[in-house]
Design a protein around this motif. Sequence first.
Motif, PDB file in Angstrom:
ATOM      1  N   GLY A 198       0.792  -1.220   0.000  1.00 54.98           N
ATOM      2  CA  GLY A 198       0.000   0.000   0.000  1.00 54.98           C
ATOM      3  C   GLY A 198       0.823   1.267   0.000  1.00 54.98           C
ATOM      4  O   GLY A 198       0.301   2.354  -0.228  1.00 54.98           O
ATOM      5  N   GLN A 199       2.141   1.138   0.269  1.00 55.22           N
ATOM      6  CA  GLN A 199       3.036   2.291   0.223  1.00 55.22           C
ATOM      7  C   GLN A 199       3.765   2.324  -1.111  1.00 55.22           C
ATOM      8  O   GLN A 199       3.800   1.345  -1.852  1.00 55.22           O
ATOM      9  CB  GLN A 199       4.057   2.209   1.365  1.00 55.22           C
ATOM     10  CG  GLN A 199       3.439   2.113   2.755  1.00 55.22           C
ATOM     11  CD  GLN A 199       4.499   1.954   3.829  1.00 55.22           C
ATOM     12  OE1 GLN A 199       5.549   2.571   3.789  1.00 55.22           O
ATOM     13  NE2 GLN A 199       4.224   1.090   4.809  1.00 55.22           N
ATOM     14  N   LEU A 200       4.337   3.463  -1.414  1.00 50.40           N
ATOM     15  CA  LEU A 200       5.090   3.597  -2.647  1.00 50.40           C
ATOM     16  C   LEU A 200       6.381   2.799  -2.544  1.00 50.40           C
ATOM     17  O   LEU A 200       7.216   3.043  -1.683  1.00 50.40           O
ATOM     18  CB  LEU A 200       5.417   5.072  -2.921  1.00 50.40           C
ATOM     19  CG  LEU A 200       6.228   5.352  -4.198  1.00 50.40           C
ATOM     20  CD1 LEU A 200       5.438   4.902  -5.431  1.00 50.40           C
ATOM     21  CD2 LEU A 200       6.585   6.832  -4.288  1.00 50.40           C
ATOM     22  N   ARG A 201       6.538   1.809  -3.396  1.00 52.34           N
ATOM     23  CA  ARG A 201       7.735   0.975  -3.391  1.00 52.34           C
ATOM     24  C   ARG A 201       8.602   1.360  -4.585  1.00 52.34           C
ATOM     25  O   ARG A 201       8.277   1.076  -5.730  1.00 52.34           O
ATOM     26  CB  ARG A 201       7.369  -0.500  -3.481  1.00 52.34           C
ATOM     27  CG  ARG A 201       6.618  -1.021  -2.281  1.00 52.34           C
ATOM     28  CD  ARG A 201       5.916  -2.311  -2.624  1.00 52.34           C
ATOM     29  NE  ARG A 201       6.416  -3.439  -1.881  1.00 52.34           N
ATOM     30  CZ  ARG A 201       5.867  -4.643  -1.922  1.00 52.34           C
ATOM     31  NH1 ARG A 201       4.814  -4.866  -2.671  1.00 52.34           N
ATOM     32  NH2 ARG A 201       6.372  -5.630  -1.217  1.00 52.34           N
ATOM     33  N   LYS A 202       9.686   2.006  -4.306  1.00 51.10           N
ATOM     34  CA  LYS A 202      10.555   2.457  -5.380  1.00 51.10           C
ATOM     35  C   LYS A 202      11.569   1.381  -5.729  1.00 51.10           C
ATOM     36  O   LYS A 202      12.186   0.792  -4.842  1.00 51.10           O
ATOM     37  CB  LYS A 202      11.282   3.740  -4.970  1.00 51.10           C
ATOM     38  CG  LYS A 202      10.371   4.943  -4.809  1.00 51.10           C
ATOM     39  CD  LYS A 202      11.186   6.193  -4.487  1.00 51.10           C
ATOM     40  CE  LYS A 202      10.286   7.414  -4.367  1.00 51.10           C
ATOM     41  NZ  LYS A 202      11.074   8.640  -4.062  1.00 51.10           N
ATOM     42  N   PRO A 203      11.760   1.116  -7.019  1.00 49.37           N
ATOM     43  CA  PRO A 203      12.823   0.180  -7.399  1.00 49.37           C
ATOM     44  C   PRO A 203      14.173   0.755  -7.004  1.00 49.37           C
ATOM     45  O   PRO A 203      14.397   1.960  -7.111  1.00 49.37           O
ATOM     46  CB  PRO A 203      12.670   0.081  -8.920  1.00 49.37           C
ATOM     47  CG  PRO A 203      11.968   1.337  -9.325  1.00 49.37           C
ATOM     48  CD  PRO A 203      11.059   1.685  -8.186  1.00 49.37           C
ATOM     49  N   HIS A 204      15.075  -0.080  -6.557  1.00 47.03           N
ATOM     50  CA  HIS A 204      16.352   0.446  -6.075  1.00 47.03           C
ATOM     51  C   HIS A 204      17.311   0.751  -7.232  1.00 47.03           C
ATOM     52  O   HIS A 204      18.254   1.510  -7.063  1.00 47.03           O
ATOM     53  CB  HIS A 204      16.989  -0.540  -5.083  1.00 47.03           C
ATOM     54  CG  HIS A 204      17.921  -1.525  -5.708  1.00 47.03           C
ATOM     55  ND1 HIS A 204      17.490  -2.712  -6.272  1.00 47.03           N
ATOM     56  CD2 HIS A 204      19.270  -1.503  -5.872  1.00 47.03           C
ATOM     57  CE1 HIS A 204      18.530  -3.369  -6.742  1.00 47.03           C
ATOM     58  NE2 HIS A 204      19.623  -2.666  -6.514  1.00 47.03           N
ATOM     59  N   ASN A 205      17.056   0.151  -8.444  1.00 45.62           N
ATOM     60  CA  ASN A 205      17.976   0.360  -9.553  1.00 45.62           C
ATOM     61  C   ASN A 205      17.235   0.182 -10.878  1.00 45.62           C
ATOM     62  O   ASN A 205      17.145  -0.935 -11.410  1.00 45.62           O
ATOM     63  CB  ASN A 205      19.150  -0.623  -9.450  1.00 45.62           C
ATOM     64  CG  ASN A 205      20.303  -0.237 -10.351  1.00 45.62           C
ATOM     65  OD1 ASN A 205      20.115   0.217 -11.475  1.00 45.62           O
ATOM     66  ND2 ASN A 205      21.523  -0.423  -9.863  1.00 45.62           N
ATOM     67  N   VAL A 206      16.706   1.278 -11.409  1.00 49.68           N
ATOM     68  CA  VAL A 206      15.948   1.233 -12.663  1.00 49.68           C
ATOM     69  C   VAL A 206      16.817   0.775 -13.837  1.00 49.68           C
ATOM     70  O   VAL A 206      16.354  -0.009 -14.680  1.00 49.68           O
ATOM     71  CB  VAL A 206      15.286   2.593 -12.947  1.00 49.68           C
ATOM     72  CG1 VAL A 206      14.615   2.601 -14.323  1.00 49.68           C
ATOM     73  CG2 VAL A 206      14.263   2.917 -11.856  1.00 49.68           C
ATOM     74  N   PRO A 207      18.078   1.232 -13.965  1.00 49.03           N
ATOM     75  CA  PRO A 207      18.903   0.735 -15.075  1.00 49.03           C
ATOM     76  C   PRO A 207      19.048  -0.787 -15.094  1.00 49.03           C
ATOM     77  O   PRO A 207      19.061  -1.394 -16.169  1.00 49.03           O
ATOM     78  CB  PRO A 207      20.254   1.431 -14.852  1.00 49.03           C
ATOM     79  CG  PRO A 207      19.895   2.713 -14.184  1.00 49.03           C
ATOM     80  CD  PRO A 207      18.758   2.353 -13.270  1.00 49.03           C
TER      81      PRO A 207
END
Length: 417
Positions: A198-207
Amino acid sequence: MDTGTTAFMLCCVIGLTLMIPGLALFYGGMVSVKSSTNMMMMTFGAVASVGLLWVLFGFSMVFGTSYGGFVGSFTEFAGMKDLLEPMTTVDGLPISLFAVFQALFAAITVALISGAVADRMKFGAWMGFATLWAVLVYFPVAHWVFAFDGVVTENSVGGWIANTLGAVDFAGGTAVHINAGAAALAVAIVLGKSAMFGQLRKPHNVPLTLLGAGLLWAGWYAFNGGSALAAGNSAAIVMVTTFVATCAAVLAWLAVEKIKDGHVTGVGAASGAITGLVAITPACGAVTPVGAIFVGGIAGAVCVYAVGFKTRFGYDDSLDVVGVHLVGGVIGTLLIGFFASEGMPNGVNGLFYGGGIDQLWKQAVAAGAVMLYSFVVAYVIAFALKKTVGIRVSPDEEEQGIDAKFHRESSYDWQPV
């Protein structure tokens, strides 16, 4: 033995193998830095386990003589002992090479499920689930879909979807993507929500995620093109439809993302590419290049919204296996019933090409049967593991990160040199 086809399929095996690090990077970049190594190890662990099972009895369960169209003989090709003779071929292709090609299908399918359990499943429990699911679900379902009568031996009898129902699945929309997606939904429900749900989960490494998607895209030509089992026109056509559907899906995903959220993202581009590849997998030998644009575009536009189902219905599919693989696989499988053209390798007409609804209902039955069987058995396996060995890491372990607690290593060394 056809040396040209053999050389082509050897290259396809290499291409499929590149999908292993591709999937690991795709998933590994999207999770927290605290569990990136664990996420990637789930892919490698699943591949290793399924590979051994495949040689021991998996190939036999999939391509052995059928028990009622449901599963092949467990012992007919056990250990692959009778498949190593140089003159043993499938349409000029050494059966041993055909076997390792199909082994990678099995391994990658199982690994796909891991995206639904990121950050919160014990590695040992994952390995147990992967092993049991491969035996109880993937091997029988692959038999249904891929075991055509007379493929391995002249008199062998195959699975019910391929031979009795007559549904089209060129490279695994049902056996791979719907199968894995339904299992992902089941295990996510049993496992429960992560602390970050339910929280914003940001990818740690988009590249890393984009790199993984690119490797998967490259390997998918081997996945789909190699399913033609010949270095010929069918393989070439399939690669064209695979390419253009993926392009359409990327653009559709980004367009909807822009309209819905006001921006486009790298993860969106990567997810759109995978969605297009998933959707075209069953249809790549059935639809024209223009039809492939519709397949990819429709899947890309719909799956943007499908990934939001987890919030609406309350299941924690961490990396959107359900929204991309299950929904994308269903879309691609059903759209064969609309866009298939008999001028393509599969040789059937869909509704828009004068074929009526005959092919459409066959596609629907195949998709529904695989989805139901995979979900039910995966749920039972996950529930049994939960009640016996346990499958969920503790809240403290989830907070500190699975990499440090279970693997004693991290993805990056933050110490100054």
